[in-house]
Scaffold this active site. Structure first.
Site, mmCIF file in Angstrom:
data_model
loop_
_atom_site.group_PDB
_atom_site.id
_atom_site.type_symbol
_atom_site.label_atom_id
_atom_site.label_comp_id
_atom_site.label_asym_id
_atom_site.label_seq_id
_atom_site.Cartn_x
_atom_site.Cartn_y
_atom_site.Cartn_z
ATOM 1 N N SER A 208 0.837 -1.220 0.000
ATOM 2 C CA SER A 208 0.000 0.000 0.000
ATOM 3 C C SER A 208 0.863 1.256 0.000
ATOM 4 C CB SER A 208 -0.877 0.044 1.254
ATOM 5 O OG SER A 208 -1.891 -0.897 1.177
ATOM 6 N N ARG B 228 1.433 4.182 -3.006
ATOM 7 C CA ARG B 228 1.200 5.607 -2.716
ATOM 8 C C ARG B 228 2.461 6.421 -2.990
ATOM 9 N NH1 ARG B 228 -2.549 2.778 -0.188
ATOM 10 N NH2 ARG B 228 -4.509 3.719 0.449
ATOM 11 N N GLY C 67 -6.336 -3.412 -7.156
ATOM 12 C CA GLY C 67 -7.473 -2.526 -6.870
ATOM 13 C C GLY C 67 -6.985 -1.165 -6.408
ATOM 14 N N ARG D 63 -14.151 -7.037 -10.276
ATOM 15 C CA ARG D 63 -14.442 -6.371 -8.985
ATOM 16 C C ARG D 63 -15.223 -5.087 -9.252
ATOM 17 N NH1 ARG D 63 -8.805 -6.118 -5.802
ATOM 18 N NH2 ARG D 63 -10.157 -5.341 -4.142
ATOM 19 N N SER E 105 -13.417 2.067 3.379
ATOM 20 C CA SER E 105 -12.422 1.620 2.400
ATOM 21 C C SER E 105 -11.358 2.692 2.189
ATOM 22 C CB SER E 105 -13.122 1.314 1.072
ATOM 23 O OG SER E 105 -12.192 1.395 0.011
ATOM 24 N N GLN F 195 -9.140 2.625 -0.115
ATOM 25 C CA GLN F 195 -8.988 2.889 -1.556
ATOM 26 C C GLN F 195 -9.973 3.959 -1.991
ATOM 27 O OE1 GLN F 195 -9.363 -0.941 -3.476
ATOM 28 N NE2 GLN F 195 -7.341 -1.617 -2.781
ATOM 29 N N ASP G 149 -7.082 -7.516 5.358
ATOM 30 C CA ASP G 149 -6.210 -8.336 4.515
ATOM 31 C C ASP G 149 -5.631 -9.529 5.276
ATOM 32 O OD1 ASP G 149 -6.684 -6.668 2.408
ATOM 33 O OD2 ASP G 149 -4.821 -5.538 2.584
ATOM 34 N N LYS H 278 -12.801 -8.791 -2.628
ATOM 35 C CA LYS H 278 -11.341 -8.672 -2.764
ATOM 36 C C LYS H 278 -10.886 -9.359 -4.055
ATOM 37 C CE LYS H 278 -10.778 -6.234 0.838
ATOM 38 N NZ LYS H 278 -10.358 -4.856 0.687
ATOM 39 N N ARG I 108 -13.198 -13.785 -0.828
ATOM 40 C CA ARG I 108 -12.318 -14.439 0.163
ATOM 41 C C ARG I 108 -13.081 -15.215 1.228
ATOM 42 N NH1 ARG I 108 -7.427 -10.037 0.594
ATOM 43 N NH2 ARG I 108 -6.370 -10.759 -1.289
HETATM 44 C C1 S3P Z 1 -5.785 -0.981 0.392
HETATM 45 C C2 S3P Z 1 -7.003 -0.916 1.033
HETATM 46 C C3 S3P Z 1 -7.813 -2.110 1.357
HETATM 47 C C4 S3P Z 1 -6.968 -3.373 1.301
HETATM 48 C C5 S3P Z 1 -6.118 -3.445 0.063
HETATM 49 C C6 S3P Z 1 -5.156 -2.252 0.004
HETATM 50 C C7 S3P Z 1 -5.074 0.276 0.097
HETATM 51 O O1 S3P Z 1 -8.849 -2.225 0.391
HETATM 52 O O2 S3P Z 1 -7.793 -4.505 1.384
HETATM 53 O O3 S3P Z 1 -5.349 -4.637 0.044
HETATM 54 O O4 S3P Z 1 -3.894 0.223 -0.308
HETATM 55 O O5 S3P Z 1 -5.697 1.342 0.253
HETATM 56 P P1 S3P Z 1 -10.263 -1.469 0.561
HETATM 57 O O6 S3P Z 1 -10.046 -0.016 0.462
HETATM 58 O O7 S3P Z 1 -11.102 -1.994 -0.570
HETATM 59 O O8 S3P Z 1 -10.786 -1.884 1.899
#
Ligand code: S3P
Length: 427
Positions: free
Chosen positions: A22, A26, A93, A121, A166, A168, A313, A340, A344
């Site tokens: 993550s 970023r 994602g 997804r 979330s 993301q 996760d 996911k 999962r």
């Molecule tokens: C992530 C946020 C999570 C996580 C993913 C990485 C991120 O997803 O499950 O592996 O890097 O912001 P969600 O935002 O869908 O919960």
């Protein structure tokens, strides 16, 4: 690649988990937005962060590498270029959702695509609010990638209350907001990972239980000169393996300890696990430590709903721990797990079914009837091409009475390319 694994008696030694997925992603995206050069150390070699790195280059960033350091020359917010070709987010994602925010904000036209898992997804969660900010998004069946994003109307900053916890989605909206003349405010009531707001040093207001995060053109984008910490979510596999296998002691060096990410540590401690944290320090904006884990007897636990985003996760590997914990463990309120890299909840249920474990699958989680003396013959585990399911199955396989096979085990490289080598180092 199918991977055959022998049971092992114990795991011992020291490893450094791969750089955080993550944070790496970023670091790449924020370096693109920074007007200048960022020096990023320990960028993850895993497939998802590498997909993101290719995408930022397609948007105009220049990337070179010297002695393990990435030099990323950003375009700044005004210089982002429309890519000549599709932006291929691979399995990620995070790449697709965060970059959609950037593209909307920048007002360039781009098409984002991905592999068969990513294109199945739902992207509705970002499509609707980005359209409210002025984006025009063409999606397959109105919900799935490929996403063709453009914006003709002026960007409309907004107040956005997160409908799901979330990171993301939160980050997508904040990144679009960074291009606005006035602030976009993202309102969060259940905390999710906070790397975006930390690394961009965004303004945060607290109102009761809510956090209101602001982003606008006024925010300077800092350079991303730091060393990316080891991935807590990768360390998680060894944290559980170290608890479950007799006479084990594993040291996990340079592991990220962000409090919005490390619920698994606290949950395992409540289950009776023994951890020691050494060398606690800060890298960039993120807390880091060496985690030492030793064999422990575990008891069952109920995972509180509001902790879900903080261990989402890690739930596949937590389910493995629960099989060997005394009593009935419950994971509920985890419907997000069905969205996911694969469904999962279904994949964990299939993994537990392969060893004849005693459990119940629910729409939003699992009930696992644990037993410290549980034994099983080796099994064949389906990974469903999901990295975390492959690695959780591998840890489970170590506890078998005879060899097991993990199908399509190469998918571990999505987040942890040297997982299998680390298993050999520790065995
Ligand atoms: C992530 C946020 C999570 C996580 C993913 C990485 C991120 O997803 O499950 O592996 O890097 O912001 P969600 O935002 O869908 O919960």
């Amino acid at each position: 690649m199918d991977k055959k694994l022998e049971p092992v008696l114990s795991l011992n030694g020291s490893i450094e988990p791969p750089a955080d997925k993550s944070i790496s992603q970023r670091a790449a995206i924020f370096s693109l937005l920074h007007d200048g050069v960022s020096e990023v150390k320990n960028y993850s070699p895993a497939e998802d962060p590498q997909s993101t790195l290719r995408c930022i280059q397609d948007l105009g960033a220049k990337v070179t590498e010297d002695g393990g350091v990435l030099f990323i020359e950003g375009t700044g917010r005004n210089g982002i270029q429309a890519p000549d070709d599709d932006l291929d987010c691979g399995n990620s994602g995070t790449a697709m959702r965060l970059l959609s925010g950037v593209i909307t904000g920048a007002g360039v036209t781009a098409r984002l695509c991905g592999d068969s898992s990513l294109t199945s997804r739902t992207m509705t969660r970002i499509i609707e609010p980005l359209e409210q900010m002025g984006a025009h998004i063409l999606a397959r069946n109105s919900a799935y990638a490929p996403l063709m994003i453009s914006r003709l109307d002026p960007l409309k900053p907004m107040n956005f209350e997160l409908p799901i916890p979330s990171a993301q989605l939160k980050s997508c909206m904040l990144l679009a907001g960074l291009f606005g003349e006035t602030p976009t405010r993202v309102i969060e009531s259940i905390p999710s990972r906070d790397h975006t707001e930390r690394l961009l040093r965004l303004k945060i207001e607290e109102e009761g239980d809510k956090r209101i995060i602001h982003a606008s053109r006024e925010d300077q984008i800092p350079n991303q000169n730091y060393t990316i910490p080891g991935d807590f979510s990768a360390a998680a596999f060894w944290m559980v393996a170290g608890c479950l296998l007799p006479q084990s002691e594993i040291r996990l060096e340079n592991t990220g300890m962000n409090p919005t990410r490390n619920a698994l540590l606290h949950l395992l401690q409540q289950m009776g696990a023994s951890f020691v944290l050494e060398n606690e320090r800060t890298e960039g904006a993120e807390p880091v430590a060496d985690i030492v884990v030793r064999t422990s007897d575990l008891r069952a636990i109920n995972v509180p709903r509001n902790m879900m985003p903080n261990c989402i996760d890690e739930l596949p590997i937590l389910a493995v721990a629960m099989v060997f914990a005394e009593g009935v463990s419950v994971i509920s309120g985890a419907e997000e797990l069905r969205h996911k890299e694969t469904d999962r909840i279904m994949a964990i249920a299939e993994m537990l079914r392969s060893i004849g474990a005693n459990f119940k699958e629910m729409e939003d989680g699992l009930e696992i009837y644990g037993n410290p003396d549980f034994t099983f013959e080796g099994a064949t585990f389906k990974s469903f091409h999901d990295h975390r399911i492959a690695m959780a199955s591998a840890v489970l396989a170590l506890k078998g009475e005879s060899p097991s096979t993990i199908l399509d085990a190469e998918c571990a490289a999505v987040s942890y390319p040297n997982f299998w080598e680390h298993l050999e180092v520790l065995s």
